[in-house]
Enzyme design. Structure first.
Site, PDB file in Angstrom:
ATOM      1  N   GLY A   5       0.821  -1.210   0.000  1.00  0.00           N
ATOM      2  CA  GLY A   5       0.000   0.000   0.000  1.00  0.00           C
ATOM      3  C   GLY A   5       0.855   1.262   0.000  1.00  0.00           C
ATOM      4  N   TYR A  10     -13.772  -3.646   9.011  1.00  0.00           N
ATOM      5  CA  TYR A  10     -12.418  -3.055   9.080  1.00  0.00           C
ATOM      6  C   TYR A  10     -11.886  -3.118  10.510  1.00  0.00           C
ATOM      7  CZ  TYR A  10      -9.011   0.861   9.253  1.00  0.00           C
ATOM      8  OH  TYR A  10      -7.904   1.654   9.462  1.00  0.00           O
ATOM      9  N   LYS A  44      -8.679  -5.119  11.914  1.00  0.00           N
ATOM     10  CA  LYS A  44      -7.555  -4.393  12.524  1.00  0.00           C
ATOM     11  C   LYS A  44      -7.210  -4.943  13.899  1.00  0.00           C
ATOM     12  CE  LYS A  44      -6.026  -1.596   9.492  1.00  0.00           C
ATOM     13  NZ  LYS A  44      -4.595  -1.667   9.123  1.00  0.00           N
TER      14      LYS A  44
HETATM   15  N1  LIG Z   1      -5.061   7.650   7.937  1.00  0.00           N
HETATM   16  C1  LIG Z   1      -5.565   7.355   9.104  1.00  0.00           C
HETATM   17  O1  LIG Z   1      -6.111   8.204   9.815  1.00  0.00           O
HETATM   18  C2  LIG Z   1      -5.494   5.945   9.621  1.00  0.00           C
HETATM   19  C3  LIG Z   1      -6.091   5.673  10.856  1.00  0.00           C
HETATM   20  C4  LIG Z   1      -6.001   4.392  11.378  1.00  0.00           C
HETATM   21  C5  LIG Z   1      -5.314   3.409  10.684  1.00  0.00           C
HETATM   22  N2  LIG Z   1      -4.764   3.691   9.484  1.00  0.00           N
HETATM   23  C6  LIG Z   1      -4.037   2.593   8.816  1.00  0.00           C
HETATM   24  O2  LIG Z   1      -2.886   3.095   8.170  1.00  0.00           O
HETATM   25  C7  LIG Z   1      -2.631   2.338   6.985  1.00  0.00           C
HETATM   26  C8  LIG Z   1      -2.555   3.263   5.795  1.00  0.00           C
HETATM   27  O3  LIG Z   1      -3.782   3.962   5.703  1.00  0.00           O
HETATM   28  P1  LIG Z   1      -3.925   5.282   4.831  1.00  0.00           P
HETATM   29  O4  LIG Z   1      -4.789   6.190   5.608  1.00  0.00           O
HETATM   30  O5  LIG Z   1      -2.620   5.736   4.334  1.00  0.00           O
HETATM   31  O6  LIG Z   1      -4.808   4.701   3.607  1.00  0.00           O
HETATM   32  P2  LIG Z   1      -4.868   5.175   2.080  1.00  0.00           P
HETATM   33  O7  LIG Z   1      -6.194   4.711   1.593  1.00  0.00           O
HETATM   34  O8  LIG Z   1      -4.517   6.604   1.943  1.00  0.00           O
HETATM   35  O9  LIG Z   1      -3.732   4.289   1.400  1.00  0.00           O
HETATM   36  C9  LIG Z   1      -3.868   2.896   1.356  1.00  0.00           C
HETATM   37  C10 LIG Z   1      -3.074   2.356   0.191  1.00  0.00           C
HETATM   38  O10 LIG Z   1      -3.307   0.935   0.127  1.00  0.00           O
HETATM   39  C11 LIG Z   1      -3.633   0.584  -1.207  1.00  0.00           C
HETATM   40  N3  LIG Z   1      -4.494  -0.609  -1.209  1.00  0.00           N
HETATM   41  C12 LIG Z   1      -5.690  -0.768  -0.600  1.00  0.00           C
HETATM   42  N4  LIG Z   1      -6.202  -1.979  -0.892  1.00  0.00           N
HETATM   43  C13 LIG Z   1      -5.306  -2.591  -1.716  1.00  0.00           C
HETATM   44  C14 LIG Z   1      -5.282  -3.847  -2.364  1.00  0.00           C
HETATM   45  N5  LIG Z   1      -6.283  -4.728  -2.256  1.00  0.00           N
HETATM   46  N6  LIG Z   1      -4.207  -4.161  -3.110  1.00  0.00           N
HETATM   47  C15 LIG Z   1      -3.185  -3.267  -3.259  1.00  0.00           C
HETATM   48  N7  LIG Z   1      -3.176  -2.064  -2.670  1.00  0.00           N
HETATM   49  C16 LIG Z   1      -4.217  -1.720  -1.912  1.00  0.00           C
HETATM   50  C17 LIG Z   1      -4.356   1.800  -1.763  1.00  0.00           C
HETATM   51  O11 LIG Z   1      -4.366   1.811  -3.188  1.00  0.00           O
HETATM   52  C18 LIG Z   1      -3.542   2.932  -1.156  1.00  0.00           C
HETATM   53  O12 LIG Z   1      -2.442   3.281  -1.954  1.00  0.00           O
HETATM   54  C19 LIG Z   1      -3.761   1.312   6.898  1.00  0.00           C
HETATM   55  O13 LIG Z   1      -3.335   0.103   7.468  1.00  0.00           O
HETATM   56  C20 LIG Z   1      -4.865   1.935   7.738  1.00  0.00           C
HETATM   57  O14 LIG Z   1      -5.727   0.966   8.277  1.00  0.00           O
HETATM   58  C21 LIG Z   1      -4.840   4.935   8.923  1.00  0.00           C
END
Ligand SMILES: NC(=O)c1ccc[n+]([C@@H]2O[C@H](COP(=O)([O-])OP(=O)(O)OC[C@H]3O[C@@H](n4cnc5c(N)ncnc54)[C@H](O)[C@@H]3O)[C@@H](O)[C@H]2O)c1
Length: 261
Positions: free
Chosen positions: A24, A168, A172
């Site tokens: 990702g 989700y 998690k």
């Molecule tokens: N941003 C937040 O506030 C937040 C909060 C809690 C947890 N998280 C965790 O942080 C991590 C990153 O989140 P983010 O906010 O950067 O998300 P985001 O959606 O901005 O980025 C996620 C990336 O994963 C890729 N992706 C998703 N499903 C995919 C698949 N099946 N195959 C290949 N690529 C795939 C997407 O294309 C994207 O580039 C995740 O594990 C998320 O659960 C984020």
């Protein structure tokens, strides 16, 4: 309170030339992790389904004139065979993987009433299953090297009892199960496994899809720090755990959430 304008982040000598694989890595937090490892001189491979965003990330990395330009592997991580094949290709291109960052996920909103067996599988496969199978693909390299660091990105959402995406949040909570059980499995081979949990990190997706004035006010009221947490600073904890500096840390959960929980 605001972010420092030009934060003077650490450089880690042990990350220079180290092979890192990030899932990702095209967007959001994962893209920041790719960029921050590139800044350190690591050899970075990243997997994602979004080739357009991946190209933008590569452009930002190129502008940093890194020691090694990251490599992109286009893959849907729901496909276990394709995921493991992408990792095998990265091993050929970049050498044995020393650091794996399991990061890809999707926080699409849904209710418990809308859940079907198919959507349950989709949520678990998108948010949890590939973490395990990516680890299965890199573990032999790490065991052979008697050194490795696996960083699983979790989410504090289930701890906060956020209930707008049960599939989700449940997936998690399983991330920490993977971390704790495999930390014990791989500990004798000096392979560390940790979880880093974001609270709310201001990514493009968060700001365009889920942001509201009221929501942000609620988050800032919960946080001890009264400002947004940004992806680059979240990535610093991942770098620490990947470097020799984090060598005594395993089986742990580290929250980077501005003191929200
Ligand atoms: N941003 C937040 O506030 C937040 C909060 C809690 C947890 N998280 C965790 O942080 C991590 C990153 O989140 P983010 O906010 O950067 O998300 P985001 O959606 O901005 O980025 C996620 C990336 O994963 C890729 N992706 C998703 N499903 C995919 C698949 N099946 N195959 C290949 N690529 C795939 C997407 O294309 C994207 O580039 C995740 O594990 C998320 O659960 C984020």
């Amino acid at each position: 309170m605001t972010l420092p304008e030009s934060p003077a982040y650490a450089s880690y000598p042990s990350l220079v030339d180290r092979t890192v694989f990030v899932t990702g890595g095209a967007d959001g937090i994962g893209a920041a992790i790719v960029e921050q490892f590139a800044r350190q001189g690591s050899k970075v491979g990243f997997a994602d389904i979004n080739a357009v965003k991946a190209a933008e990330t590569l452009e930002r990395c190129r502008a940093l004139e890194p020691r090694h330009l990251p490599r992109f592997y286009e893959v849907d991580l729901v496909d276990v065979d394709a995921t493991q094949e992408a990792i095998r290709q990265a091993q050929l291109d970049l050498g044995g993987v020393a650091v794996l960052v399991n990061n890809a996920a999707s926080d699409d909103r849904h209710t418990w009433q809308e859940m079907t067996a198919e959507y349950w599988d989709d949520r678990l496969n998108t948010n949890l299953r590939h973490y395990f199978f990516a680890i299965q693909a890199v573990a032999p390299d790490m065991i052979a090297a008697q050194d490795g660091s696996i960083v699983n990105i979790g989410s504090s959402s289930y701890m906060m009892q956020e209930d707008f995406f049960p599939g989700y949040a449940i997936a998690k909570s399983g991330v920490e199960g993977i971390t704790r059980t495999l930390a014990r499995t791989f500990g004798p081979d000096n392979v560390r496994v940790n979880t880093v949990l974001p609270g709310w990190v201001a990514t493009e997706r968060q700001l365009t899809k889920w942001w509201s004035e009221e929501g942000e006010a609620g988050t800032l009221s919960d946080q001890a720090l009264k400002r947004r947490i940004v992806p680059a600073e979240f990535a610093q904890m991942v770098l620490f755990l990947a470097a020799d500096d984090g060598a005594a840390c395993t089986a742990q959960e580290f929250l980077v959430d501005g003191g929200r929980r």
